[in-house]
Design a protein around this motif. Structure first.
Motif, PDB file in Angstrom:
ATOM      1  N   LEU A   5       0.825  -1.198   0.000  1.00 34.32           N
ATOM      2  CA  LEU A   5       0.000   0.000   0.000  1.00 34.32           C
ATOM      3  C   LEU A   5       0.860   1.248   0.000  1.00 34.32           C
ATOM      4  N   LYS A   6       0.296   2.334  -0.543  1.00 31.98           N
ATOM      5  CA  LYS A   6       0.978   3.629  -0.570  1.00 31.98           C
ATOM      6  C   LYS A   6       0.174   4.599   0.286  1.00 31.98           C
ATOM      7  N   LEU A   7       0.846   5.284   1.202  1.00 30.14           N
ATOM      8  CA  LEU A   7       0.215   6.292   2.046  1.00 30.14           C
ATOM      9  C   LEU A   7       0.786   7.646   1.678  1.00 30.14           C
ATOM     10  N   GLU A   8      -0.105   8.625   1.485  1.00 31.86           N
ATOM     11  CA  GLU A   8       0.332   9.975   1.170  1.00 31.86           C
ATOM     12  C   GLU A   8      -0.786  10.963   1.443  1.00 31.86           C
ATOM     13  N   LEU A   9      -0.385  12.217   1.640  1.00 32.34           N
ATOM     14  CA  LEU A   9      -1.375  13.278   1.759  1.00 32.34           C
ATOM     15  C   LEU A   9      -2.030  13.468   0.392  1.00 32.34           C
ATOM     16  N   ILE A  10      -3.343  13.582   0.406  1.00 35.14           N
ATOM     17  CA  ILE A  10      -4.083  13.764  -0.836  1.00 35.14           C
ATOM     18  C   ILE A  10      -3.972  15.236  -1.245  1.00 35.14           C
ATOM     19  N   PRO A  11      -3.550  15.508  -2.487  1.00 37.93           N
ATOM     20  CA  PRO A  11      -3.484  16.905  -2.943  1.00 37.93           C
ATOM     21  C   PRO A  11      -4.874  17.545  -2.909  1.00 37.93           C
ATOM     22  N   TYR A  12      -4.918  18.847  -2.650  1.00 41.01           N
ATOM     23  CA  TYR A  12      -6.213  19.541  -2.544  1.00 41.01           C
ATOM     24  C   TYR A  12      -7.070  19.364  -3.796  1.00 41.01           C
ATOM     25  N   ASP A  13      -6.447  19.338  -4.972  1.00 39.72           N
ATOM     26  CA  ASP A  13      -7.240  19.206  -6.193  1.00 39.72           C
ATOM     27  C   ASP A  13      -7.795  17.795  -6.394  1.00 39.72           C
ATOM     28  N   LYS A  14      -7.395  16.860  -5.545  1.00 41.15           N
ATOM     29  CA  LYS A  14      -7.896  15.474  -5.595  1.00 41.15           C
ATOM     30  C   LYS A  14      -8.717  15.132  -4.350  1.00 41.15           C
ATOM     31  N   MET A  45     -10.409  27.266   4.267  1.00 42.28           N
ATOM     32  CA  MET A  45     -10.123  27.893   5.568  1.00 42.28           C
ATOM     33  C   MET A  45      -8.727  27.555   6.060  1.00 42.28           C
ATOM     34  N   GLY A  46      -8.132  26.517   5.531  1.00 47.62           N
ATOM     35  CA  GLY A  46      -6.770  26.136   5.920  1.00 47.62           C
ATOM     36  C   GLY A  46      -6.741  25.239   7.138  1.00 47.62           C
ATOM     37  N   GLY A  47      -5.638  24.552   7.289  1.00 46.77           N
ATOM     38  CA  GLY A  47      -5.454  23.680   8.447  1.00 46.77           C
ATOM     39  C   GLY A  47      -6.027  22.297   8.294  1.00 46.77           C
ATOM     40  N   TYR A  48      -6.535  21.952   7.099  1.00 47.10           N
ATOM     41  CA  TYR A  48      -7.099  20.622   6.884  1.00 47.10           C
ATOM     42  C   TYR A  48      -6.311  19.891   5.810  1.00 47.10           C
ATOM     43  N   GLU A  49      -5.974  18.653   6.119  1.00 44.60           N
ATOM     44  CA  GLU A  49      -5.309  17.767   5.168  1.00 44.60           C
ATOM     45  C   GLU A  49      -5.984  16.409   5.269  1.00 44.60           C
ATOM     46  N   CYS A  50      -5.631  15.519   4.382  1.00 40.72           N
ATOM     47  CA  CYS A  50      -6.225  14.183   4.435  1.00 40.72           C
ATOM     48  C   CYS A  50      -5.201  13.146   3.983  1.00 40.72           C
ATOM     49  N   LEU A  51      -5.022  12.141   4.798  1.00 44.16           N
ATOM     50  CA  LEU A  51      -4.171  11.003   4.459  1.00 44.16           C
ATOM     51  C   LEU A  51      -4.971  10.034   3.605  1.00 44.16           C
TER      52      LEU A  51
END
Length: 145
Positions: A5-14, A45-51
């Motif tokens: 498996l690959k783990l990464e932060l999802i880019p905002y455009d995805k 608003m900023g401050g949000y990411e998603c793995l």
């Protein structure tokens, strides 16, 4: 399983790629259109990411990450919308995510990881406790709609 498996932060455009998983997480309570309309302000608003966790190109798990600073704890991350596709559960994906999240929190200078868990989510609570989480208080809500 976990090694493939690959783990990464999802880019905002995805980021909208998480919506089908979040739809399942909420048992279809909210339409994907409603979820999309709620996601957009979170991104601006900023401050949000998603793995994201991927099996080849397929998104099979996700975990929202709020980057926060609070008086009582300082810099930390708060997890939300944690979901692993049913066919991948009990195969080490959750542990893989937790290991990644701990290292990520440390890498940004965070000193803790927080989350809310529904009281009825007994399996989830056991999972979090196995990974060192302890109850601190109550998450309370007053609905205004």
């Amino acid at each position: 399983m976990a090694g493939n498996l690959k783990l990464e932060l999802i880019p905002y455009d995805k980021m909208e790629s998480i919506l089908p998983l979040v739809f399942k997480l909420n048992d279809g309570k909210f339409s994907e259109e409603v979820l999309k309309s709620r996601l957009q302000p979170m991104l601006t608003m900023g401050g949000y990411e998603c793995l994201g966790v991927y099996d080849k190109q397929k998104l099979i798990a996700c975990c929202g990450i709020w980057l926060l600073q609070k008086l009582y704890k300082g810099k930390h991350i708060e997890l939300d919308n944690v979901f692993v596709s049913e066919e991948y559960r009990s195969r080490g994906v959750g542990k893989l995510m937790m290991d990644w999240l701990v290292e990520y929190a440390k890498s940004i200078g965070g000193n803790s990881i927080e989350l809310n868990s529904y009281i009825a989510n007994k399996k989830g609570i056991k999972f979090w406790q196995r990974h060192g989480f302890e109850p601190l208080g109550y998450h309370m809500i007053k609905n205004l709609e």
